[in-house]
Scaffold this active site. Structure first.
Site, PDB file in Angstrom:
ATOM      1  N   TRP A   1       1.237   5.608  -1.863  1.00  0.00           N
ATOM      2  CA  TRP A   1       0.919   6.572  -2.919  1.00  0.00           C
ATOM      3  C   TRP A   1       2.000   6.692  -3.983  1.00  0.00           C
ATOM      4  CZ3 TRP A   1      -2.291  11.397  -3.337  1.00  0.00           C
ATOM      5  CH2 TRP A   1      -3.575  11.204  -2.814  1.00  0.00           C
TER       6      TRP A   1
ATOM      7  N   TYR B   1       0.826  -1.207   0.000  1.00  0.00           N
ATOM      8  CA  TYR B   1       0.000   0.000   0.000  1.00  0.00           C
ATOM      9  C   TYR B   1       0.863   1.261   0.000  1.00  0.00           C
ATOM     10  CZ  TYR B   1      -3.419   3.514   0.930  1.00  0.00           C
ATOM     11  OH  TYR B   1      -4.191   4.634   0.797  1.00  0.00           O
TER      12      TYR B   1
HETATM   13  N1  LIG Z   1      -2.305   8.308  12.132  1.00  0.00           N
HETATM   14  C1  LIG Z   1      -2.679   8.339  10.863  1.00  0.00           C
HETATM   15  N2  LIG Z   1      -2.106   7.507   9.975  1.00  0.00           N
HETATM   16  C2  LIG Z   1      -2.458   7.544   8.679  1.00  0.00           C
HETATM   17  C3  LIG Z   1      -3.445   8.440   8.234  1.00  0.00           C
HETATM   18  C4  LIG Z   1      -4.061   9.306   9.188  1.00  0.00           C
HETATM   19  O1  LIG Z   1      -4.965  10.108   8.872  1.00  0.00           O
HETATM   20  N3  LIG Z   1      -3.631   9.230  10.477  1.00  0.00           N
HETATM   21  N4  LIG Z   1      -3.797   8.454   6.913  1.00  0.00           N
HETATM   22  C5  LIG Z   1      -3.618   7.226   6.167  1.00  0.00           C
HETATM   23  C6  LIG Z   1      -3.808   7.440   4.739  1.00  0.00           C
HETATM   24  S1  LIG Z   1      -5.321   8.107   4.285  1.00  0.00           S
HETATM   25  C7  LIG Z   1      -2.889   7.102   3.813  1.00  0.00           C
HETATM   26  S2  LIG Z   1      -3.305   7.213   2.151  1.00  0.00           S
HETATM   27  C8  LIG Z   1      -1.566   6.559   4.183  1.00  0.00           C
HETATM   28  C9  LIG Z   1      -0.429   7.050   3.280  1.00  0.00           C
HETATM   29  O2  LIG Z   1       0.668   6.231   3.417  1.00  0.00           O
HETATM   30  P1  LIG Z   1       1.747   6.052   2.240  1.00  0.00           P
HETATM   31  O3  LIG Z   1       1.095   6.196   0.908  1.00  0.00           O
HETATM   32  O4  LIG Z   1       2.502   4.806   2.511  1.00  0.00           O
HETATM   33  O5  LIG Z   1       2.663   7.327   2.494  1.00  0.00           O
HETATM   34  P2  LIG Z   1       3.722   8.034   1.546  1.00  0.00           P
HETATM   35  O6  LIG Z   1       4.589   8.856   2.429  1.00  0.00           O
HETATM   36  O7  LIG Z   1       3.016   8.761   0.449  1.00  0.00           O
HETATM   37  O8  LIG Z   1       4.562   6.812   0.985  1.00  0.00           O
HETATM   38  C10 LIG Z   1       4.867   6.631  -0.345  1.00  0.00           C
HETATM   39  C11 LIG Z   1       6.330   6.187  -0.440  1.00  0.00           C
HETATM   40  O9  LIG Z   1       6.622   5.904  -1.804  1.00  0.00           O
HETATM   41  C12 LIG Z   1       7.913   6.418  -2.110  1.00  0.00           C
HETATM   42  N5  LIG Z   1       7.981   6.634  -3.555  1.00  0.00           N
HETATM   43  C13 LIG Z   1       7.615   7.740  -4.252  1.00  0.00           C
HETATM   44  N6  LIG Z   1       7.816   7.539  -5.570  1.00  0.00           N
HETATM   45  C14 LIG Z   1       8.325   6.289  -5.690  1.00  0.00           C
HETATM   46  C15 LIG Z   1       8.749   5.510  -6.811  1.00  0.00           C
HETATM   47  O10 LIG Z   1       8.653   5.915  -7.954  1.00  0.00           O
HETATM   48  N7  LIG Z   1       9.210   4.252  -6.556  1.00  0.00           N
HETATM   49  C16 LIG Z   1       9.291   3.749  -5.298  1.00  0.00           C
HETATM   50  N8  LIG Z   1       9.758   2.516  -5.150  1.00  0.00           N
HETATM   51  N9  LIG Z   1       8.915   4.478  -4.233  1.00  0.00           N
HETATM   52  C17 LIG Z   1       8.437   5.709  -4.426  1.00  0.00           C
HETATM   53  C18 LIG Z   1       8.013   7.682  -1.303  1.00  0.00           C
HETATM   54  O11 LIG Z   1       9.348   8.054  -1.122  1.00  0.00           O
HETATM   55  C19 LIG Z   1       7.289   7.277  -0.014  1.00  0.00           C
HETATM   56  O12 LIG Z   1       8.186   6.772   0.945  1.00  0.00           O
HETATM   57  O13 LIG Z   1      -1.287   6.908   5.544  1.00  0.00           O
HETATM   58  C20 LIG Z   1      -2.307   6.491   6.431  1.00  0.00           C
HETATM   59  N10 LIG Z   1      -1.863   6.692   7.806  1.00  0.00           N
HETATM   60  N1  LIG Z   2      -1.624  18.389   2.178  1.00  0.00           N
HETATM   61  C1  LIG Z   2      -2.044  17.137   2.175  1.00  0.00           C
HETATM   62  N2  LIG Z   2      -3.268  16.840   1.678  1.00  0.00           N
HETATM   63  C2  LIG Z   2      -3.700  15.551   1.691  1.00  0.00           C
HETATM   64  C3  LIG Z   2      -2.907  14.503   2.168  1.00  0.00           C
HETATM   65  C4  LIG Z   2      -1.631  14.834   2.705  1.00  0.00           C
HETATM   66  O1  LIG Z   2      -0.888  13.973   3.197  1.00  0.00           O
HETATM   67  N3  LIG Z   2      -1.238  16.141   2.686  1.00  0.00           N
HETATM   68  N4  LIG Z   2      -3.355  13.205   2.121  1.00  0.00           N
HETATM   69  C5  LIG Z   2      -4.434  12.897   1.172  1.00  0.00           C
HETATM   70  C6  LIG Z   2      -5.059  11.620   1.481  1.00  0.00           C
HETATM   71  S1  LIG Z   2      -4.212  10.197   1.100  1.00  0.00           S
HETATM   72  C7  LIG Z   2      -6.300  11.508   2.001  1.00  0.00           C
HETATM   73  S2  LIG Z   2      -6.987   9.966   2.231  1.00  0.00           S
HETATM   74  C8  LIG Z   2      -7.093  12.677   2.332  1.00  0.00           C
HETATM   75  C9  LIG Z   2      -7.752  12.518   3.693  1.00  0.00           C
HETATM   76  O2  LIG Z   2      -8.717  13.463   3.872  1.00  0.00           O
HETATM   77  P1  LIG Z   2      -9.397  13.587   5.311  1.00  0.00           P
HETATM   78  O3  LIG Z   2      -9.598  12.252   5.874  1.00  0.00           O
HETATM   79  O4  LIG Z   2     -10.592  14.434   5.140  1.00  0.00           O
HETATM   80  O5  LIG Z   2      -8.231  14.352   6.087  1.00  0.00           O
HETATM   81  P2  LIG Z   2      -7.781  14.564   7.592  1.00  0.00           P
HETATM   82  O6  LIG Z   2      -6.784  15.671   7.487  1.00  0.00           O
HETATM   83  O7  LIG Z   2      -7.377  13.316   8.244  1.00  0.00           O
HETATM   84  O8  LIG Z   2      -9.067  15.069   8.344  1.00  0.00           O
HETATM   85  C10 LIG Z   2      -9.760  16.246   7.988  1.00  0.00           C
HETATM   86  C11 LIG Z   2     -10.231  16.917   9.258  1.00  0.00           C
HETATM   87  O9  LIG Z   2     -11.206  16.125   9.912  1.00  0.00           O
HETATM   88  C12 LIG Z   2     -11.237  16.539  11.286  1.00  0.00           C
HETATM   89  N5  LIG Z   2     -11.618  15.413  12.119  1.00  0.00           N
HETATM   90  C13 LIG Z   2     -10.854  14.388  12.554  1.00  0.00           C
HETATM   91  N6  LIG Z   2     -11.588  13.546  13.315  1.00  0.00           N
HETATM   92  C14 LIG Z   2     -12.835  14.053  13.348  1.00  0.00           C
HETATM   93  C15 LIG Z   2     -14.063  13.645  13.955  1.00  0.00           C
HETATM   94  O10 LIG Z   2     -14.163  12.627  14.637  1.00  0.00           O
HETATM   95  N7  LIG Z   2     -15.154  14.428  13.724  1.00  0.00           N
HETATM   96  C16 LIG Z   2     -15.117  15.565  12.980  1.00  0.00           C
HETATM   97  N8  LIG Z   2     -16.250  16.246  12.786  1.00  0.00           N
HETATM   98  N9  LIG Z   2     -13.963  15.992  12.430  1.00  0.00           N
HETATM   99  C17 LIG Z   2     -12.853  15.239  12.596  1.00  0.00           C
HETATM  100  C18 LIG Z   2      -9.826  17.011  11.623  1.00  0.00           C
HETATM  101  O11 LIG Z   2      -9.866  18.254  12.287  1.00  0.00           O
HETATM  102  C19 LIG Z   2      -9.122  17.058  10.288  1.00  0.00           C
HETATM  103  O12 LIG Z   2      -8.371  18.214  10.082  1.00  0.00           O
HETATM  104  O13 LIG Z   2      -6.276  13.835   2.357  1.00  0.00           O
HETATM  105  C20 LIG Z   2      -5.505  13.975   1.175  1.00  0.00           C
HETATM  106  N10 LIG Z   2      -4.936  15.299   1.196  1.00  0.00           N
HETATM  107 MO   LIG Z   3      -5.285   8.429   1.957  1.00  0.00          MO
END
Ligand SMILES: Nc1nc2c(c(=O)[nH]1)N[C@H]1C(S)=C(S)[C@@H](COP(=O)(O)OP(=O)(O)OC[C@H]3O[C@@H](n4cnc5c(=O)[nH]c(N)nc54)[C@H](O)[C@@H]3O)O[C@H]1N2
Ligand SMILES: Nc1nc2c(c(=O)[nH]1)N[C@H]1C(S)=C(S)[C@@H](COP(=O)(O)OP(=O)(O)OC[C@H]3O[C@@H](n4cnc5c(=O)[nH]c(N)nc54)[C@H](O)[C@@H]3O)O[C@H]1N2
Ligand SMILES: [Mo]
Length: 767
Positions: free
Chosen positions: A115, A113
């Protein structure tokens, strides 16, 4: 002096041009058509040349000396030995073959998993899966960390259309009056889009909505989850109490005869089974605004008044992804849809619901329905998978049974992990548990451009190129632009493209031809572009030939003539445009979910108390709710070691935002380094004192690179501030088994010891 030249490129946080001088990338300028570019692009040049690049293939010392399975408890702690590419490819190919022969393909975990980067051809995870599929298969991951509970619940309730597209901004601007945003509509989040972004559409449309006089309600612990200019009314509800608020709104509608009985009977099933619960006939507790007020700490009067206003006005109900990345997260989407159905105007402009407006850039962006170029991974012959966030369970509980969306399943026995394009030591919950689980497999192989925590915890690390070191095409299903991504520089150090690495491995294993299909990079990019162009032509969208696309730098698909209104066809003719649910209608009661008999996801939307939240016993010991949301300054852990993210750090640590009331009670001053902890772990972060957070809630965004004081040790202090040392690792429910990161309680205190160094951005120890 040589003049600068510019190379067209794109990233998750936006399209840009790389400024080149003397063969080096020295800066970036955003794509001219993007009126609201993200600052994150500015981090790219420094990241490209960062000290933490993986420079050559590396093998953990004891793995090299002792073979697979040697001292796996030393992963993350031991030095690496540089090896040649030839040796590295042979080691990997032989080990894949050994594990396959001894334990079968199921024993290879390749869910991987993550991005990775925006380019669709070099999409790392897809390249890995394509390779492993042709090798006979592997254990995969299904759903996403983003939206796992949503992926599970939405098909049962509204069919697959529940993932969007949701009604477009232009129609909302024209007809909307009220936007109730659970979790806000965060501009920090709409910076990014998988596949990249040619324009930042949410940034463009929200001011237009405001200009049309739409009123916004921001229900969220952070005031800045909606932009200042929206002038939203802020409901600083207790985190995880949203379903209670929605039930309080629903109860008010019923008590005032404002629910649309005709809509509920014509387009929905099961309201009759939900109603007795709402009124308290099944459990003795009517879901009144007073009841909801006790749980949410939002005044009952406000809830009552809002319900009356929603009944009168064209209302969109938004529910951010974040609400379902919490304990019982399935209920938040289900109740959002139920509430919207009760208002009766789903399928009409300016109304309805959206699960993710504000969570990604492209939601609501008016665009034609054409599929972007994409790389296809093919079929997995092993048919083995786990729910995305159950990786530690997989490793710790081989052979054990578990429930998942109505299925009786068991965890296979994993002997090899292959990760390419993701960072589990960023993304997974309860990292101390992951450190323990990570000791299980014989071998862990990672491709990475940088020495992330995941690379450091591997046995074999292969240096991957970064996006500017190769050609590609960037495109997303929610963006109007497909972007040319030109190679700016030759690969640095000994980095290779993932595609080339897998081609080399496939040669060792005897299927190079099938893997490459005889195409090189350029031919593949042209191929996936041509496939997408042909599909577009079937929908009467004419796009230029590949050469012209490459020459031009981008294609822009035209804006549609009419706003898109979600479920408008279903509303017009519910027989002909049946939903993809068992009844063909919106399911407020689901016979199917009910038949699973899950205590944590019953047959209709239900308030189920989270294990950890401000209303639980745990709060007596850990009285602060931790929001580990997405970071403003980077994408997850990507670019954490570069300009924009670095500038946000406090004494080198990740900033943690807390309210002045909570800070004062703990004698914490702005700029102090603090220790944040609970029973699962502890970390250091830098205090930022604000009045924009609800008291009792702190915000520590995800993505600071995990930097344990004693690498490889369970329970080590993370000196840098990755919130996942604190988050719990359990499924949202047996239905979705999604991550529950947003249900975490902690305590904070001023850190008094000597401040440990941050080492994670340097090269790891080597021999
Ligand atoms: N506590 C907490 N944890 C969360 C979340 C949260 O809200 N709270 N959000 C979750 C969510 S929604 C998501 S999507 C995940 C994201 O988790 P990840 O998608 O695992 O996070 P990234 O840092 O985007 O990791 C992508 C990695 O790919 C590498 N990469 C980039 N380009 C390439 C390439 O071309 N080749 C290779 N081999 N590697 C490459 C980058 O250097 C990076 O280390 O985290 C989750 N974890
Ligand atoms: N700049 C930036 N943008 C991103 C990403 C990133 O890493 N960086 N990650 C991307 C990815 S992979 C994803 S999946 C999306 C995720 O998109 P979201 O899941 O919407 O993102 P979050 O920032 O986790 O949460 C949005 C807001 O929800 C509020 N929140 C948290 N818990 C609760 C709750 O229980 N109730 C209510 N009402 N509010 C709550 C928090 O204040 C938080 O700032 O974002 C994407 N956008
Ligand atoms: Mo995500």
């Amino acid at each position: 002096m040589t003049a600068s030249v510019y190379k067209k490129h794109s990233a998750h946080w936006g399209a840009f041009e790389a400024e080149m001088k003397d063969g080096k990338v020295i800066g970036v300028r955003p794509f001219a058509k993007d009126e609201h570019p993200s600052a994150i692009v500015e981090s790219m040049p420094e990241a490209l040349y960062a000290e933490s690049r993986v420079q050559q293939p590396m093998v953990r010392k004891n793995w090299l000396d002792g073979g697979p399975g040697s001292t796996t408890e030393r992963r993350g702690a031991e030095p690496f030995v540089p090896v040649s590419w030839d040796d590295a490819l042979k080691l990997v190919a032989d080990e894949l073959q050994r594990v396959k022969n001894t334990y079968g393909n199921e024993a290879i975990f390749g869910g991987s998993y993550g991005w990775s980067s925006a380019g669709r051809f070099h999409h790392a995870k897809t390249q890995l899966k394509r390779f492993l599929n042709l090798f006979g298969g592997f254990t995969d991951q299904v759903y996403s960390y983003s939206n796992a509970a949503g992926h599970a619940i939405l098909p049962h309730v509204v069919g697959h259309g529940g993932y969007g597209p949701f009604s477009s901004w232009d129609g909302i601007a024209e007809h909307g009056e009220l936007f109730v945003a659970f979790g806000g509509i965060g501009l920090k989040n709409t910076q990014v889009e998988p596949g990249g972004a040619g324009e930042h559409a949410t940034h463009k449309w929200l001011p237009i909505l405001k200009g049309k006089g739409i009123r916004f309600i921001n229900i969220s612990p952070c005031i800045d989850d909606t932009a200042d200019y929206l002038d939203a009314e802020w409901w600083a509800a207790r985190p995880n109490s949203d379903v209670a608020i929605m039930l309080g709104l629903a109860h008010t509608l019923v008590k005032n005869d404002l629910h649309d009985i005709q809509f509920l009977s014509k387009y929905c099933v099961g309201f009759d089974k939900f109603l007795p619960y709402l009124l308290g006939k099944t459990d003795g507790q009517a879901k009144t605004p007073e009841w909801a007020a006790k749980l949410s700490e939002v005044p009952a009067e406000d809830i009552r008044n809002l319900a009356l206003e929603m009944a009168k006005k064209n209302t969109v109900i938004g529910c951010a992804y974040s609400l379902q990345r919490a304990d019982h997260g399935e209920q938040t989407y289900w109740m959002t849809i139920t509430l919207s159905a009760m208002l009766g105007r789903i399928g009409t402009p300016g109304n309805g619901f959206g699960c993710g407006y504000g969570s990604m850039n492209g939601y609501g962006n008016p665009r034609l329905d054409v599929s972007p170029p994409n790389m296809i991974a093919g079929e997995n012959p092993a048919r083995s998978f786990i729910p995305v966030a159950r990786i530690a369970d997989l490793l710790l509980k081989p052979g054990e049974p578990y429930q998942f969306n109505g299925m009786d399943r068991y965890y296979p026995d994993t002997h090899l992990i292959y990760w390419c394009g993701g960072n589990p030591f960023h993304h997974h919950q309860d990292l101390n548990r992951l450190v323990e689980a990570w000791r299980k497999p014989d071998t862990i192989i990672v491709h990475e451009p940088w020495w992330t925590a995941t690379a450091r915890h591997a046995d074999i690390v292969l240096p991957a190129t970064t996006t500017m070191e190769r050609n590609d095409v960037g495109a997303s299903g929610r963006d109007r632009f497909w972007m040319v991504m030109e190679k700016a520089i030759e690969p640095l150090h000994q980095a290779r493209n993932d595609f080339d690495i897998f081609s080399g491995l496939a040669a060792h294993l005897g299927f190079r031809k099938t893997f490459t299909e005889g195409r090189n990079e350029r031919e593949w990019i042209r191929h996936i572009y041509d496939v997408a162009r042909k599909q577009a032509a079937k929908k009467k969208v004419e796009l230029p030939a590949f050469e012209q696309f490459w020459e031009n730098g981008y294609v822009e698909t035209p804006e549609p003539d009419e706003p898109f209104v979600m479920l408008s066809e279903f509303r017009m003719d519910p027989e002909r445009y049946k939903l993809n649910t068992p009844s063909g209608k919106i399911e407020i009661f689901s016979e199917k979910i009910d038949s699973f008999g899950y205590d944590d996801c019953p047959g209709h939307p239900t308030w189920l108390e989270p294990k950890e939240w401000l209303g639980s016993r745990v709060a007596e010991r850990f009285p602060l709710h931790l929001i580990s949301n997405q970071p403003r300054t980077r994408l997850h852990a990507q670019m954490d070691h570069s300009k924009i993210s670095r500038e946000s750090k406090i004494q080198g640590r990740e900033p943690v935002r807390l309210n002045e009331v909570d800070a004062r009670a703990r004698c914490i001053a702005d700029g102090d380094v603090v220790k944040v902890y609970n029973d699962r772990g502890a970390l250091l972060a830098g205090a930022v004192i604000v009045d924009s957070m609800r008291p009792g809630v702190i915000e520590l965004s995800t993505g600071a690179w995990y930097d344990p004081l004693e690498p490889g040790q369970i329970g080590a202090l993370d000196v840098h501030g990755n919130p996942n040392v604190l988050t719990p690792d359990h499924g949202t429910s047996k239905l979705g088994q999604g991550p529950s990161a947003h249900s975490t309680l902690v305590e904070v205190e001023k850190f008094k010891g000597e401040l440990p160094e941050i080492k994670i951005f340097r090269q790891p120890p080597r021999v």
